[in-house]
Design an enzyme around this catalytic site. Sequence first.
Site: not given
Length: 382
Positions: A130, A363
């Site tokens: 991630g 993001e």
Amino acid sequence: MALDPETRDQLIDTVRRFVSERLRPLEAQVAEDDAIPEAVIEEMKGLGLFGLSIPEEFGGLDLSMEEECLVGMELGRTSPAFRSSFGTNVGIGSQGLVMFGTDEQKARYLPGIASGEIVTSFALTEPEAGSDSANVQARAVREGDHYVLNGTKRYITNADRADLFTVMARTDPDRKGAGGVSAFLVERKLPGVSVGKPEKKMGQQGAKICDVIFDNVRVPVENRLGDEGQGFKVAMQVLDRGRLHISAVCVGVAERLIADCIAYAAEREQFGQPIAQFQLIQAMLADSKTESLAAKALTLDVARKRDAGQNVTMEAAAAKLFASEMVGRVADRAVQIFGGAGYVSDHGIERFYRDVRIFRIYEGTSQIQQVVIAREMLKRGA
């Protein structure tokens, strides 16, 4: 390409009216149903919202980064789930194709993306990758004129509706880190692609995230984005733009919350007068407005620099860090100003409090933005 001032103002005014007249009245319903009405999705397509950043030659509006941010700020004035429904088409789901795609790839997919006929998703995050985005484990092994793709992607926005995924997968298992990762355009209809059930989330009901599983999916070589090993480069350049877009939305949400707080403080009475008369309430309003103005100025300044062709990796990270943290503080103060009314669901304040929490995570988390900012500072030197 920048619009002429009159056209730009017209677009922003149209979006502003659509948000206030059409979307805001539906906020509670969308949260309750965990779904955006199809009629609204069709109206968004008609307004061109799915193609804000797509080049004009493919049917998009081809907005500059500054213009996209101004539109994003207007869209932030309603539940973020509405923007999320087309956000991947405008940002991370399409920009790899816009920046790195071949003429054939662009001609094949971009018109449908711009019209909203094709919904896109960006598949980078995995169970073990991630924040550590270079640790991608999904594998793409070349066999003749195809790659055989295997792996699982996690928390993928709009995966339930997506027709096309931009997928990061490791093509060189011997090369650790970012260098062994490539990017692919993977169609939902290919055999072996499946999507898990939507996750139950803290906020942003109506915007779905799901696992995406690739089981021996045969992806044509011509669907690779860029060269082998360029996947990380694709991802990072896409995220620069995406971070500015999110910064703008954070500003819009903050401005919505501030307006709601001013209206409530002016009418809510305690000790025989509106609470807006109390200086400690005024201090929270003033802090919120100051931070919102600062985030707006920073976001638009970086957007203009990007439009001018400058490298804004550090600045985009700084804008996203500041704006996402800012809107969290504004939402917290909004709950405080509304008091008990902010804690129950009547005014939607508690919903926004939950909705904005994700901005500090996706993001790139706030901590990743700090790492990016520091890395770029050291790279650039004194």
